[in-house]
Design a protein around this motif. Structure first.
Motif, PDB file in Angstrom:
ATOM      1  N   TYR A 211       0.857  -1.191   0.000  1.00  0.00           N
ATOM      2  CA  TYR A 211       0.000   0.000   0.000  1.00  0.00           C
ATOM      3  C   TYR A 211       0.892   1.239   0.000  1.00  0.00           C
ATOM      4  O   TYR A 211       2.108   1.144   0.164  1.00  0.00           O
ATOM      5  CB  TYR A 211      -0.947   0.021   1.206  1.00  0.00           C
ATOM      6  N   ALA A 212       0.249   2.418  -0.155  1.00  0.00           N
ATOM      7  CA  ALA A 212       1.039   3.647  -0.262  1.00  0.00           C
ATOM      8  C   ALA A 212       0.524   4.738   0.654  1.00  0.00           C
ATOM      9  O   ALA A 212       0.771   5.916   0.408  1.00  0.00           O
ATOM     10  CB  ALA A 212       1.000   4.150  -1.708  1.00  0.00           C
TER      11      ALA A 212
ATOM     12  N   ILE B 146       3.806  -0.405  -6.318  1.00  0.00           N
ATOM     13  CA  ILE B 146       2.893  -0.078  -5.227  1.00  0.00           C
ATOM     14  C   ILE B 146       1.499  -0.640  -5.487  1.00  0.00           C
ATOM     15  O   ILE B 146       0.842  -0.281  -6.461  1.00  0.00           O
ATOM     16  CB  ILE B 146       2.819   1.445  -5.016  1.00  0.00           C
ATOM     17  N   ASP B 147       1.044  -1.505  -4.594  1.00  0.00           N
ATOM     18  CA  ASP B 147      -0.306  -2.066  -4.652  1.00  0.00           C
ATOM     19  C   ASP B 147      -1.278  -1.108  -3.956  1.00  0.00           C
ATOM     20  O   ASP B 147      -0.870  -0.315  -3.099  1.00  0.00           O
ATOM     21  CB  ASP B 147      -0.323  -3.425  -3.944  1.00  0.00           C
TER      22      ASP B 147
ATOM     23  N   ALA C  89      -2.680   1.578  -4.744  1.00  0.00           N
ATOM     24  CA  ALA C  89      -2.041   2.898  -4.775  1.00  0.00           C
ATOM     25  C   ALA C  89      -3.000   4.043  -4.528  1.00  0.00           C
ATOM     26  O   ALA C  89      -2.552   5.169  -4.286  1.00  0.00           O
ATOM     27  CB  ALA C  89      -1.338   3.097  -6.118  1.00  0.00           C
ATOM     28  N   ASP C  90      -4.316   3.777  -4.566  1.00  0.00           N
ATOM     29  CA  ASP C  90      -5.249   4.873  -4.297  1.00  0.00           C
ATOM     30  C   ASP C  90      -5.211   5.310  -2.836  1.00  0.00           C
ATOM     31  O   ASP C  90      -5.855   6.285  -2.450  1.00  0.00           O
ATOM     32  CB  ASP C  90      -6.671   4.502  -4.702  1.00  0.00           C
TER      33      ASP C  90
ATOM     34  N   MET D 284      -2.524   6.479  -1.573  1.00  0.00           N
ATOM     35  CA  MET D 284      -1.454   7.486  -1.511  1.00  0.00           C
ATOM     36  C   MET D 284      -2.039   8.854  -1.144  1.00  0.00           C
ATOM     37  O   MET D 284      -2.935   9.350  -1.816  1.00  0.00           O
ATOM     38  CB  MET D 284      -0.721   7.581  -2.854  1.00  0.00           C
TER      39      MET D 284
ATOM     40  N   ILE E 134       7.819   4.272 -11.112  1.00  0.00           N
ATOM     41  CA  ILE E 134       6.763   3.869 -10.182  1.00  0.00           C
ATOM     42  C   ILE E 134       5.642   3.157 -10.927  1.00  0.00           C
ATOM     43  O   ILE E 134       5.059   3.718 -11.867  1.00  0.00           O
ATOM     44  CB  ILE E 134       6.209   5.097  -9.422  1.00  0.00           C
TER      45      ILE E 134
ATOM     46  N   LEU F  43       2.033   1.692 -10.319  1.00  0.00           N
ATOM     47  CA  LEU F  43       0.896   1.761  -9.408  1.00  0.00           C
ATOM     48  C   LEU F  43      -0.161   0.754  -9.823  1.00  0.00           C
ATOM     49  O   LEU F  43      -0.364   0.517 -11.017  1.00  0.00           O
ATOM     50  CB  LEU F  43       0.271   3.166  -9.435  1.00  0.00           C
TER      51      LEU F  43
END
Length: 292
Positions: A99-100, A150-151, A153-154, A156, A177, A179
């Motif tokens: 996750y981000a 990045i899994d 990614a929403d 972030m 990156i 995403l």
């Protein structure tokens, strides 16, 4: 009570853990991997950020782990051959994050910690720009970048998105990156916010066919060392049944297969226990000495 061999094999084959060695190729996933590779090999506008956007449950995380594994395997070969560019902070060329949801300084600290790299020499690390700079130094330059995968990614936050927009090169970036997002309004907003990078968008929405479902099941079972007799039970009729119930979604296939084999592995009561349970449910017979 210890788990049976069938239970152990079932957990390995159909758990939620995405081991890249368990990857089962199919046309849709191979196409996505080819698109990601083409993006990774480019240095033009659009090469700094890409977004894999797909339906939940189709295996986006599995694809990410395969990408990470393949990039790092290639890096290991380069190290062995002495061909990796000098000046890189790490021999790893890719890192998967589940996750981000962190601001850029915390994200950079997390990444460096996972890579086992000390940040004690970084000044004013609370600055998002300095944190992003530290991430970019993980790569060896535009032709030898570091890939941050990045899994979900929403997750972030806006601050991290703004740091990327302010400091990440639009092309030839030492930090690339990848995403991953679901098809929803959050994905639309994030990709829209990153429009200065002209991000590549890769769609992944194709479900498995009945034939692919059968191959997927048998391949996962062989990988997990299922007994041959159990693999043989996944005949055409059973594969079609599981495909119909799952609608060709791998995550749902895992749930159905886990339930099927968990039931098969469950200890069976003996005949006396079954008779006892029937009598308990129906009510015991009235004894001859019962006073009425």
């Amino acid at each position: 009570m210890s788990a049976s061999p069938l239970e152990i094999a079932c957990r390995r084959a159909f758990s939620e853990t995405c081991d890249p060695s368990a990857y089962v190729p199919r046309e849709a996933t191979e196409s996505v991997l080819a698109e990601i590779r083409a993006w990774a090999e480019s240095e033009a506008l659009g090469s700094s950020v890409t977004a894999l956007i797909g339906t939940p449950g189709l295996g986006k995380t599995q694809i990410l782990r395969v990408v990470e594994s393949r990039i790092n395997a290639a890096a290991a070969i380069a190290v062995a051959e002495g061909g990796l560019l000098a000046g890189r902070a790490t021999n790893a060329r890719a890192l998967y994050l589940p996750y981000a949801g962190l601001e850029m300084p915390d994200l950079a600290i997390w990444v460096h910690g996972l890579l086992g790299i000390s940040l004690t020499d970084v000044v004013d690390f609370a600055s998002p720009g300095v944190a992003l700079g530290a991430l970019m130094k993980l790569g060896g330059g535009p032709s030898d970048p570091f890939f941050l995968i990045i899994d979900d990614a929403d997750s972030m936050p806006a601050g991290s998105v703004q740091a990327l927009i302010a400091g990440l090169p639009r092309s030839g970036s030492p930090l690339r990156i990848l995403l991953t997002l679901n098809h929803d309004s959050k994905a639309t907003r994030l990709v829209g916010a990153l429009h200065p990078f002209a991000p590549t968008e890769i769609s992944f929405c194709e479900r498995m066919s009945a034939e692919e479902t059968a191959d997927y099941l048998r391949s996962r079972m062989r990988w997990a060392d299922f007994p041959g007799v159990e693999i043989a039970r996944i005949d055409e009729a059973e594969a079609n049944r599981l495909h119909s119930l799952s609608a060709g979604v791998p995550q749902r296939v895992h749930e159905l297969a886990s339930a099927r084999f968990a039931s098969a592995a469950a200890p069976r009561p003996n005949a006396l226990e079954e008779k006892q349970r029937r009598e308990d449910w129906m009510g015991r017979p009235i004894g001859d000495d019962l006073e009425i």
